[in-house]
Write a protein that holds these residues in place. Structure first.
Motif, PDB file in Angstrom:
ATOM      1  N   SER A  64     -10.609  -2.319  -0.037  1.00  0.00           N
ATOM      2  CA  SER A  64     -10.527  -2.894   1.305  1.00  0.00           C
ATOM      3  C   SER A  64      -9.118  -3.387   1.624  1.00  0.00           C
ATOM      4  O   SER A  64      -8.685  -3.344   2.777  1.00  0.00           O
ATOM      5  CB  SER A  64     -11.527  -4.040   1.459  1.00  0.00           C
ATOM      6  N   ASP A  65      -8.395  -3.871   0.616  1.00  0.00           N
ATOM      7  CA  ASP A  65      -7.042  -4.372   0.823  1.00  0.00           C
ATOM      8  C   ASP A  65      -6.321  -4.455  -0.517  1.00  0.00           C
ATOM      9  O   ASP A  65      -6.875  -4.086  -1.556  1.00  0.00           O
ATOM     10  CB  ASP A  65      -7.052  -5.731   1.521  1.00  0.00           C
ATOM     11  N   LYS A  66      -5.081  -4.962  -0.495  1.00  0.00           N
ATOM     12  CA  LYS A  66      -4.281  -5.022  -1.717  1.00  0.00           C
ATOM     13  C   LYS A  66      -4.889  -5.954  -2.757  1.00  0.00           C
ATOM     14  O   LYS A  66      -4.843  -5.669  -3.957  1.00  0.00           O
ATOM     15  CB  LYS A  66      -2.858  -5.478  -1.394  1.00  0.00           C
ATOM     16  N   ASP A  67      -5.438  -7.081  -2.319  1.00  0.00           N
ATOM     17  CA  ASP A  67      -6.016  -8.019  -3.273  1.00  0.00           C
ATOM     18  C   ASP A  67      -7.190  -7.395  -4.019  1.00  0.00           C
ATOM     19  O   ASP A  67      -7.333  -7.572  -5.240  1.00  0.00           O
ATOM     20  CB  ASP A  67      -6.467  -9.293  -2.563  1.00  0.00           C
ATOM     21  N   TYR A  98      -7.839   3.376   1.104  1.00  0.00           N
ATOM     22  CA  TYR A  98      -8.891   2.621   1.796  1.00  0.00           C
ATOM     23  C   TYR A  98     -10.280   3.230   1.577  1.00  0.00           C
ATOM     24  O   TYR A  98     -11.276   2.579   1.883  1.00  0.00           O
ATOM     25  CB  TYR A  98      -8.550   2.531   3.282  1.00  0.00           C
ATOM     26  N   VAL A 103       0.843  -1.195   0.000  1.00  0.00           N
ATOM     27  CA  VAL A 103       0.000   0.000   0.000  1.00  0.00           C
ATOM     28  C   VAL A 103       0.880   1.246   0.000  1.00  0.00           C
ATOM     29  O   VAL A 103       0.573   2.247  -0.663  1.00  0.00           O
ATOM     30  CB  VAL A 103      -0.954  -0.010   1.211  1.00  0.00           C
TER      31      VAL A 103
END
Length: 206
Positions: free
Chosen positions: A61-64, A57, A42
């Motif tokens: 929600s996340d890197k994936d 964000y 991130v």
């Protein structure tokens, strides 16, 4: 609820969309880099985009989820332009025009080629997304072939769809890595010629 005022004449929804676009562009820069990054963080994404982590964000929600979105964004763009090129061409030129658009896109933007076809990019989300998009394109290719040749959808038609998608992807990967030395025009013509060889309706009869 208080209204959110425009900032420098730009409304809140547009600012959110602009930040999302900057993040997606940063993801394409990083995932399509040569060499590809060993890990995607991130911190690196935010540094590349020039945005704070809170804006990352705000969208993902996340890197994936981020990598998933980058891949879908790129595939949607190339699919739309390829479909438009095919639709605008006469039937006998559709394969050539479709391949020409794909080759032109990945030769014009090396990042796109690496993200979609490079065998050096081992990000697990990208690997999964390639498999998913390959299955989708195989289904669409089979449906197009069946409709064009007035052949009902069957196992041979499905097999041809997978054959085309897998073969094209592997050939493009080899071209991007330098194993093939065709010019872009030569490559698209060669791919189209091979695909056109699959237009014999007898190949699709049980």
């Amino acid at each position: 609820m208080a209204q959110i005022r425009p900032y420098r004449g730009v409304g809140a929804p547009e600012r959110v969309a602009q930040r999302r676009r900057r993040l997606l562009e940063a993801g394409l820069d990083l995932l399509g880099a040569d060499p590809t990054p060993a890990d995607l963080t991130v911190r690196a994404i935010c540094a590349r985009s020039g945005l704070a982590a809170r804006y990352f964000y705000e969208n993902f929600s996340d890197k994936d989820a981020f990598v998933d979105a980058v891949f879908d964004w790129v595939v949607s763009a190339i699919a739309a332009t390829t479909q438009a090129a095919v639709a605008a061409a006469p039937a006998r030129e559709q394969s050539r025009q479709g391949m020409a658009n794909i080759v032109r896109t990945i030769s014009g933007d090396a990042r796109v080629g690496r993200l979609l076809f490079s065998d050096r990019l081992a990000n697990p989300v990208v690997v999964r997304k390639r498999a998913e998009s390959g299955a989708l394109f195989a289904m669409l290719s089979g449906q197009h072939a069946g409709a064009a040749m007035q052949v009902d959808d069957n196992e041979p038609v499905k097999a041809a769809g997978h054959f085309v998608v897998g073969g094209v992807a592997q050939t493009l990967s080899a071209w991007l890595s330098g194993d093939l030395t065709f010019t872009p025009a030569e490559l698209s013509a060669r791919l189209a010629a091979m695909i056109d060889k699959l237009s014999d309706p007898r190949l699709y009869l049980d």
